[in-house]
Scaffold this motif. Structure first.
Motif, PDB file in Angstrom:
ATOM      1  N   UNK A  82       0.763  -0.983   0.073  1.00  0.00           N
ATOM      2  CA  UNK A  82      -0.060   0.059   0.130  1.00  0.00           C
ATOM      3  C   UNK A  82       0.776   1.165  -0.075  1.00  0.00           C
ATOM      4  N   UNK A  83       2.268   1.119   0.235  1.00  0.00           N
ATOM      5  CA  UNK A  83       2.924   2.447  -0.008  1.00  0.00           C
ATOM      6  C   UNK A  83       3.483   2.817  -1.504  1.00  0.00           C
ATOM      7  N   UNK A  84       3.403   3.829  -1.627  1.00  0.00           N
ATOM      8  CA  UNK A  84       4.272   4.487  -2.877  1.00  0.00           C
ATOM      9  C   UNK A  84       3.783   3.392  -4.281  1.00  0.00           C
ATOM     10  N   UNK A  85       4.872   2.925  -4.759  1.00  0.00           N
ATOM     11  CA  UNK A  85       4.484   2.224  -6.041  1.00  0.00           C
ATOM     12  C   UNK A  85       4.162   0.875  -5.496  1.00  0.00           C
ATOM     13  N   UNK A  86       4.054   0.630  -4.550  1.00  0.00           N
ATOM     14  CA  UNK A  86       3.461  -0.953  -4.199  1.00  0.00           C
ATOM     15  C   UNK A  86       1.922  -0.928  -3.740  1.00  0.00           C
ATOM     16  N   UNK A  87       1.339   0.397  -3.844  1.00  0.00           N
ATOM     17  CA  UNK A  87      -0.030   0.491  -3.491  1.00  0.00           C
ATOM     18  C   UNK A  87      -0.932  -0.640  -4.274  1.00  0.00           C
ATOM     19  N   UNK A  88      -0.803  -1.040  -5.706  1.00  0.00           N
ATOM     20  CA  UNK A  88      -1.513  -2.128  -6.107  1.00  0.00           C
ATOM     21  C   UNK A  88      -1.536  -3.349  -5.382  1.00  0.00           C
ATOM     22  N   UNK A  89      -0.448  -3.686  -4.565  1.00  0.00           N
ATOM     23  CA  UNK A  89      -0.595  -4.957  -3.684  1.00  0.00           C
ATOM     24  C   UNK A  89      -1.573  -5.048  -2.689  1.00  0.00           C
ATOM     25  N   UNK A  90      -2.523  -3.905  -2.520  1.00  0.00           N
ATOM     26  CA  UNK A  90      -3.601  -3.938  -1.603  1.00  0.00           C
ATOM     27  C   UNK A  90      -4.368  -4.979  -2.317  1.00  0.00           C
ATOM     28  N   UNK A  91      -4.395  -5.187  -3.416  1.00  0.00           N
ATOM     29  CA  UNK A  91      -5.221  -6.405  -4.105  1.00  0.00           C
ATOM     30  C   UNK A  91      -4.238  -7.386  -4.145  1.00  0.00           C
ATOM     31  N   UNK A  92      -4.368  -8.314  -3.150  1.00  0.00           N
ATOM     32  CA  UNK A  92      -3.290  -9.527  -2.928  1.00  0.00           C
ATOM     33  C   UNK A  92      -2.986 -10.308  -4.503  1.00  0.00           C
ATOM     34  N   UNK A  93      -4.145 -10.072  -5.307  1.00  0.00           N
ATOM     35  CA  UNK A  93      -3.702 -10.942  -6.572  1.00  0.00           C
ATOM     36  C   UNK A  93      -2.710 -10.061  -7.338  1.00  0.00           C
ATOM     37  N   UNK A  94      -2.425  -8.915  -7.326  1.00  0.00           N
ATOM     38  CA  UNK A  94      -1.273  -8.160  -7.850  1.00  0.00           C
ATOM     39  C   UNK A  94      -0.190  -8.588  -7.351  1.00  0.00           C
ATOM     40  N   UNK A  95      -0.074  -8.803  -6.055  1.00  0.00           N
ATOM     41  CA  UNK A  95       1.310  -9.410  -5.400  1.00  0.00           C
ATOM     42  C   UNK A  95       1.762 -10.917  -5.973  1.00  0.00           C
ATOM     43  N   UNK A  96       0.780 -11.679  -6.360  1.00  0.00           N
ATOM     44  CA  UNK A  96       1.008 -12.909  -6.934  1.00  0.00           C
ATOM     45  C   UNK A  96       1.326 -12.924  -8.317  1.00  0.00           C
ATOM     46  N   UNK A  97       1.483 -11.735  -8.790  1.00  0.00           N
ATOM     47  CA  UNK A  97       1.996 -11.885 -10.180  1.00  0.00           C
ATOM     48  C   UNK A  97       3.732 -11.758 -10.269  1.00  0.00           C
ATOM     49  N   UNK A  98       4.361 -12.169  -9.184  1.00  0.00           N
ATOM     50  CA  UNK A  98       5.551 -11.914  -9.217  1.00  0.00           C
ATOM     51  C   UNK A  98       6.185 -12.769 -10.245  1.00  0.00           C
ATOM     52  N   UNK A  99       7.464 -12.381 -10.789  1.00  0.00           N
ATOM     53  CA  UNK A  99       8.195 -13.166 -11.758  1.00  0.00           C
ATOM     54  C   UNK A  99       9.536 -12.560 -11.919  1.00  0.00           C
ATOM     55  N   UNK A 100      10.448 -13.179 -12.468  1.00  0.00           N
ATOM     56  CA  UNK A 100      11.847 -12.730 -12.612  1.00  0.00           C
ATOM     57  C   UNK A 100      11.740 -12.058 -14.139  1.00  0.00           C
ATOM     58  N   UNK A 101      12.053 -10.768 -13.810  1.00  0.00           N
ATOM     59  CA  UNK A 101      12.047  -9.920 -15.104  1.00  0.00           C
ATOM     60  C   UNK A 101      13.134 -10.233 -16.102  1.00  0.00           C
ATOM     61  N   UNK A 102      13.135  -9.340 -17.269  1.00  0.00           N
ATOM     62  CA  UNK A 102      13.929  -9.775 -18.280  1.00  0.00           C
ATOM     63  C   UNK A 102      15.568  -9.262 -18.188  1.00  0.00           C
ATOM     64  N   UNK A 103      15.507  -8.459 -16.968  1.00  0.00           N
ATOM     65  CA  UNK A 103      17.148  -8.265 -16.542  1.00  0.00           C
ATOM     66  C   UNK A 103      17.369  -8.900 -15.308  1.00  0.00           C
ATOM     67  N   UNK A 104      16.548 -10.086 -14.846  1.00  0.00           N
ATOM     68  CA  UNK A 104      16.955 -10.693 -13.641  1.00  0.00           C
ATOM     69  C   UNK A 104      16.365 -10.064 -12.445  1.00  0.00           C
ATOM     70  N   UNK A 105      15.775  -8.848 -12.371  1.00  0.00           N
ATOM     71  CA  UNK A 105      15.044  -8.552 -11.213  1.00  0.00           C
ATOM     72  C   UNK A 105      13.811  -9.266 -10.937  1.00  0.00           C
ATOM     73  N   UNK A 106      13.460  -8.927  -9.525  1.00  0.00           N
ATOM     74  CA  UNK A 106      12.021  -9.555  -8.951  1.00  0.00           C
ATOM     75  C   UNK A 106      11.301  -8.434  -9.419  1.00  0.00           C
ATOM     76  N   UNK A 107       9.905  -8.960 -10.181  1.00  0.00           N
ATOM     77  CA  UNK A 107       9.244  -7.863 -10.995  1.00  0.00           C
ATOM     78  C   UNK A 107       7.916  -8.343 -10.799  1.00  0.00           C
TER      79      UNK A 107
END
Length: 95
Positions: free
Chosen positions: A34-59
């Motif tokens: 819920x803080x800053x860019x993490x506001x979308x995580x208030x919907x837990x389904x958004x948090x569950x979309x985690x993956x490894x990004x193209x540059x190896x980041x946690x995205x």
């Protein structure tokens, strides 16, 4: 620096991560919800979309990502100079 090879969302805004050197662990990200860019995580389904990004980041999206190196340090309890001894030498030279 080991590379991130797997990431999975867990309950209560935690992530399980695994690195190329075999290190794996769980990190709690609930303090970011819920803080800053993490506001979308208030919907837990958004948090569950985690993956490894193209540059190896946690995205999660183009707007939300975390540095896998920082998470590695957090899980292992190491400091950057533990992995990169040259940093110690530089600190001494510039002290």
């Amino acid at each position: 620096m080991p590379t991130l090879i797997d990431v999975k969302p867990l309950d209560n805004y935690r992530l399980w991560v695994k690195y190329s050197d075999g290190i794996e662990g769980i990190v709690d990200l609930s303090d970011l919800v819920g803080k800053g860019v993490f506001a979308p995580w208030k919907d837990y389904r958004e948090f569950q979309k985690v993956h490894i990004g193209q540059s190896g980041e946690i995205a999660w999206s183009e707007e939300i990502d975390l540095c896998p190196d920082a998470i590695y340090l957090k899980i292992t309890g190491r400091k950057p100079e533990d992995l990169f001894p040259k940093l110690r030498e530089l600190a001494i030279l510039h002290a």
